[in-house]
Design a protein around this motif. Structure first.
Motif, PDB file in Angstrom:
ATOM      1  N   MET A  55       0.153  -4.736  -8.734  1.00  0.00           N
ATOM      2  CA  MET A  55      -1.219  -4.264  -8.532  1.00  0.00           C
ATOM      3  C   MET A  55      -2.143  -5.434  -8.201  1.00  0.00           C
ATOM      4  SD  MET A  55      -1.512  -1.620 -11.724  1.00  0.00           S
ATOM      5  CE  MET A  55      -0.215  -0.421 -12.059  1.00  0.00           C
ATOM      6  N   ALA A  56      -1.967  -6.532  -8.924  1.00  0.00           N
ATOM      7  CA  ALA A  56      -2.790  -7.713  -8.662  1.00  0.00           C
ATOM      8  C   ALA A  56      -2.484  -8.271  -7.272  1.00  0.00           C
ATOM      9  CB  ALA A  56      -2.543  -8.769  -9.739  1.00  0.00           C
ATOM     10  N   GLU A  57      -1.209  -8.218  -6.856  1.00  0.00           N
ATOM     11  CA  GLU A  57      -0.865  -8.649  -5.498  1.00  0.00           C
ATOM     12  C   GLU A  57      -1.598  -7.804  -4.459  1.00  0.00           C
ATOM     13  OE1 GLU A  57       3.646 -10.453  -5.519  1.00  0.00           O
ATOM     14  OE2 GLU A  57       3.405  -8.275  -5.328  1.00  0.00           O
ATOM     15  N   TYR A  96     -14.459 -13.440  -9.228  1.00  0.00           N
ATOM     16  CA  TYR A  96     -13.215 -13.287  -9.972  1.00  0.00           C
ATOM     17  C   TYR A  96     -12.898 -11.807 -10.166  1.00  0.00           C
ATOM     18  CZ  TYR A  96     -14.618 -18.053 -11.223  1.00  0.00           C
ATOM     19  OH  TYR A  96     -15.027 -19.364 -11.171  1.00  0.00           O
ATOM     20  N   ILE A  97     -11.682 -11.415  -9.825  1.00  0.00           N
ATOM     21  CA  ILE A  97     -11.203 -10.058 -10.066  1.00  0.00           C
ATOM     22  C   ILE A  97     -10.158 -10.154 -11.168  1.00  0.00           C
ATOM     23  CG2 ILE A  97     -10.091  -8.020  -9.087  1.00  0.00           C
ATOM     24  CD1 ILE A  97     -12.762  -8.654  -7.753  1.00  0.00           C
ATOM     25  N   VAL A  98     -10.489  -9.658 -12.348  1.00  0.00           N
ATOM     26  CA  VAL A  98      -9.530  -9.657 -13.455  1.00  0.00           C
ATOM     27  C   VAL A  98      -8.847  -8.297 -13.466  1.00  0.00           C
ATOM     28  CG1 VAL A  98      -9.212  -9.850 -15.948  1.00  0.00           C
ATOM     29  CG2 VAL A  98     -10.873 -11.326 -14.777  1.00  0.00           C
ATOM     30  N   PHE A  99      -7.557  -8.290 -13.124  1.00  0.00           N
ATOM     31  CA  PHE A  99      -6.826  -7.036 -12.984  1.00  0.00           C
ATOM     32  C   PHE A  99      -6.008  -6.779 -14.245  1.00  0.00           C
ATOM     33  CE2 PHE A  99      -5.627  -4.272  -9.216  1.00  0.00           C
ATOM     34  CZ  PHE A  99      -5.206  -3.214 -10.024  1.00  0.00           C
ATOM     35  N   CYS A 100      -6.451  -5.824 -15.029  1.00  0.00           N
ATOM     36  CA  CYS A 100      -5.716  -5.423 -16.228  1.00  0.00           C
ATOM     37  C   CYS A 100      -4.744  -4.314 -15.823  1.00  0.00           C
ATOM     38  CB  CYS A 100      -6.671  -4.960 -17.320  1.00  0.00           C
ATOM     39  SG  CYS A 100      -7.783  -6.274 -17.880  1.00  0.00           S
ATOM     40  N   GLY A 101      -3.612  -4.751 -15.339  1.00  0.00           N
ATOM     41  CA  GLY A 101      -2.582  -3.849 -14.853  1.00  0.00           C
ATOM     42  C   GLY A 101      -1.274  -4.604 -14.856  1.00  0.00           C
ATOM     43  N   VAL A 102      -0.507  -4.509 -13.760  1.00  0.00           N
ATOM     44  CA  VAL A 102       0.729  -5.270 -13.662  1.00  0.00           C
ATOM     45  C   VAL A 102       0.753  -6.050 -12.350  1.00  0.00           C
ATOM     46  CG1 VAL A 102       2.057  -3.769 -15.190  1.00  0.00           C
ATOM     47  CG2 VAL A 102       1.988  -3.267 -12.738  1.00  0.00           C
ATOM     48  N   HIS A 103       1.792  -6.856 -12.188  1.00  0.00           N
ATOM     49  CA  HIS A 103       1.822  -7.877 -11.147  1.00  0.00           C
ATOM     50  C   HIS A 103       1.639  -7.319  -9.738  1.00  0.00           C
ATOM     51  CE1 HIS A 103       3.385 -11.309  -8.819  1.00  0.00           C
ATOM     52  NE2 HIS A 103       3.016 -12.032  -9.855  1.00  0.00           N
ATOM     53  N   LEU A 129      -7.799   1.048  -7.797  1.00  0.00           N
ATOM     54  CA  LEU A 129      -8.357  -0.186  -8.337  1.00  0.00           C
ATOM     55  C   LEU A 129      -8.351  -1.307  -7.301  1.00  0.00           C
ATOM     56  CD1 LEU A 129      -6.838  -0.171 -11.935  1.00  0.00           C
ATOM     57  CD2 LEU A 129      -9.171   0.417 -11.244  1.00  0.00           C
ATOM     58  N   ALA A 130      -7.296  -1.382  -6.497  1.00  0.00           N
ATOM     59  CA  ALA A 130      -7.252  -2.404  -5.454  1.00  0.00           C
ATOM     60  C   ALA A 130      -8.380  -2.187  -4.449  1.00  0.00           C
ATOM     61  CB  ALA A 130      -5.890  -2.386  -4.757  1.00  0.00           C
ATOM     62  N   ARG A 131      -8.635  -0.932  -4.113  1.00  0.00           N
ATOM     63  CA  ARG A 131      -9.723  -0.632  -3.177  1.00  0.00           C
ATOM     64  C   ARG A 131     -11.076  -0.909  -3.821  1.00  0.00           C
ATOM     65  NH1 ARG A 131      -8.878   4.861   0.144  1.00  0.00           N
ATOM     66  NH2 ARG A 131     -10.480   3.850   1.402  1.00  0.00           N
ATOM     67  N   ASP A 132     -11.206  -0.615  -5.115  1.00  0.00           N
ATOM     68  CA  ASP A 132     -12.453  -0.922  -5.823  1.00  0.00           C
ATOM     69  C   ASP A 132     -12.731  -2.424  -5.795  1.00  0.00           C
ATOM     70  OD1 ASP A 132     -13.000   1.703  -6.435  1.00  0.00           O
ATOM     71  OD2 ASP A 132     -12.124   1.625  -8.436  1.00  0.00           O
ATOM     72  N   ALA A 133     -11.658  -3.211  -5.944  1.00  0.00           N
ATOM     73  CA  ALA A 133     -11.818  -4.664  -5.896  1.00  0.00           C
ATOM     74  C   ALA A 133     -12.291  -5.107  -4.518  1.00  0.00           C
ATOM     75  CB  ALA A 133     -10.498  -5.348  -6.249  1.00  0.00           C
ATOM     76  N   ALA A 134     -11.712  -4.519  -3.469  1.00  0.00           N
ATOM     77  CA  ALA A 134     -12.101  -4.869  -2.099  1.00  0.00           C
ATOM     78  C   ALA A 134     -13.533  -4.471  -1.800  1.00  0.00           C
ATOM     79  CB  ALA A 134     -11.147  -4.194  -1.115  1.00  0.00           C
ATOM     80  N   ALA A 135     -14.024  -3.477  -2.521  1.00  0.00           N
ATOM     81  CA  ALA A 135     -15.396  -3.005  -2.301  1.00  0.00           C
ATOM     82  C   ALA A 135     -16.426  -3.850  -3.043  1.00  0.00           C
ATOM     83  CB  ALA A 135     -15.510  -1.544  -2.739  1.00  0.00           C
ATOM     84  N   ARG A 136     -15.969  -4.874  -3.756  1.00  0.00           N
ATOM     85  CA  ARG A 136     -16.882  -5.757  -4.479  1.00  0.00           C
ATOM     86  C   ARG A 136     -16.743  -7.193  -3.977  1.00  0.00           C
ATOM     87  NH1 ARG A 136     -19.014  -3.742  -9.407  1.00  0.00           N
ATOM     88  NH2 ARG A 136     -19.935  -5.822  -9.574  1.00  0.00           N
ATOM     89  N   PRO A 137     -17.139  -7.455  -2.738  1.00  0.00           N
ATOM     90  CA  PRO A 137     -16.942  -8.790  -2.156  1.00  0.00           C
ATOM     91  C   PRO A 137     -17.759  -9.883  -2.836  1.00  0.00           C
ATOM     92  CG  PRO A 137     -18.304  -7.436  -0.710  1.00  0.00           C
ATOM     93  CD  PRO A 137     -17.784  -6.528  -1.777  1.00  0.00           C
TER      94      PRO A 137
END
Length: 395
Positions: free
Chosen positions: A109-111, A100-107, A88-96
């Protein structure tokens, strides 16, 4: 004769960790996080689903919602992608282009997402109290003290730290600063192989079970090669001789979900369901992993069930939300999928992210207000990113 004594009050001062657990203190750096500000929609609001859809539609491409496999179904419904923490972190990086990246996980992971995404992107955790008990079991101060112990024992120069993805940004930064790498449950063996090419010993943080299982199952090391460093005991509860003899120095941490599974759980399910395949996550205890038929990461578990023949029977040792979702998914193929333990066990901190928190987050963004932004400071980010990049460069 009856003797009456008067109890004297004990002069016992609770530790900061105890106060945190009791809810009497707050630590912004803790994976347990802090309370969310603002008013949430009522959980019984019948319009929550429509409100989430409307807010997400209004935000359009400005928002990218990530959903970890252990999330509730009501949250997964609104995720643009699902996966484990690093995917998921890599997926977020692939969407420049996503503001807003809303991370439905835990702390943690969002870091990680904040570390890997651009400076112009904002990572949001719908509930700051969604932390990770495992990540909380290793603080920066404790790990620094551990390194001092290793230095005094004369072994620090031989030690390469390897930290599990399920760790705070501070621990990832420590790892990068001391020449180590990050690993996931999928590539732990590759990370350890690399580490032993750099040094003679590994300090594995913070999950002792993943470190032990990988070393013993996959790398021909023995249980005698492993010692457990307990941060709550002087010198980690170890002698200098024990540290010099060890190859794997395992941090005394564990996952509260996977740690519940026992050998009795495995034996019981085999008795109840003849012919069952036992499939567990490597965060489980060593005796559980040794007794299982298959062992692998969350992604491995999903792929194994996808490839399983019709009519096969499976007992899964991982988080219940995922097991239940997989059972429903493969029911049409007559695959019987059950939770390994009789006791229901969700990841309690992951389940803090619910539909009211997601709706509050999305509607706040629509109103132009960013809530619960996760930001890693520059120095921590630079060293943590170094450790993550070493992992990405693994063969």
């Amino acid at each position: 004769m009856r003797v009456v004594t008067t109890a004297q009050p004990l002069d016992v001062q609770p530790t900061p960790l105890a106060l945190l657990l009791l809810g009497r203190e707050a630590d912004p750096k803790s994976e347990r996080g802090v309370e969310c500000p603002g008013d949430l929609p009522a959980p019984s609001d019948p319009d929550l689903v429509e409100r989430a859809r409307a807010a997400k539609a209004e935000l359009g491409d400005k928002v990218f919602v990530l959903g970890h496999h252990y999330q509730r179904d009501e949250v997964i419904e609104f995720a643009d992608v699902t996966g484990d923490s690093f995917k998921l972190a890599r997926d977020a990086a692939a969407r420049p282009d996503a503001e807003y990246i809303v991370f439905c996980g835990v702390h943690f992971m969002a870091e990680s997402a904040d570390i890997l995404t651009g400076d112009d992107q904002q990572v949001i955790l719908p509930d700051l109290a969604a932390g990770c008990s495992m990540a909380d079991m290793a603080t920066a101060e404790q790990v620094a003290e551990c390194w001092d112990v290793l230095t005094e024992a004369g072994v620090a120069e031989q030690v390469v730290p390897v930290s599990y993805m399920n760790s705070s940004a501070d621990i990832k930064a420590f790892t990068g600063k001391h020449g180590g790498t990050i690993c996931t449950s999928s590539n732990a063996k590759r990370a350890l192989d690399w580490a032993f090419e750099q040094g003679e010993k590994v300090l594995f943080l913070p999950d002792q079970h993943l470190g032990r299982n990988t070393a013993v199952r996959d790398m021909d090391l023995s249980l005698d090669d492993c010692v457990v460093y307990n941060p709550h005991k002087p010198n980690g509860g170890l002698t200098a001789e024990e540290l010099r003899a060890a190859k794997m120095i395992l941090w005394r941490g564990h996952c509260s979900v996977h740690g519940r599974f026992s050998l009795d759980s495995v034996n019981d399910v085999r008795e109840r369901i003849p012919g069952v395949n036992v499939l567990v996550h490597p965060e489980c205890k060593h005796e559980v992993v040794a007794a299982a038929d298959y062992v692998g990461s969350t992604e491995y578990i999903i792929k194994a069930l996808e490839a399983a023949p019709r009519g096969s029977k499976w007992a899964i040792g991982t988080e219940l939300n995922l097991v239940r979702r997989l059972a429903n998914r493969f029911a049409a193929e007559d695959k019987e999928i059950v939770f390994l333990d009789k006791t229901v066990c969700f990841c309690s901190t992951m389940n803090r992210i619910d539909l009211p928190h997601l709706v509050w987050t999305l509607e706040s963004l629509v109103a132009g207000k960013v809530v619960n932004r996760i930001q890693v400071d520059r120095e921590t980010e630079s060293f943590a990113k170094l450790a993550l990049e070493r992992m990405l460069a693994l063969p």
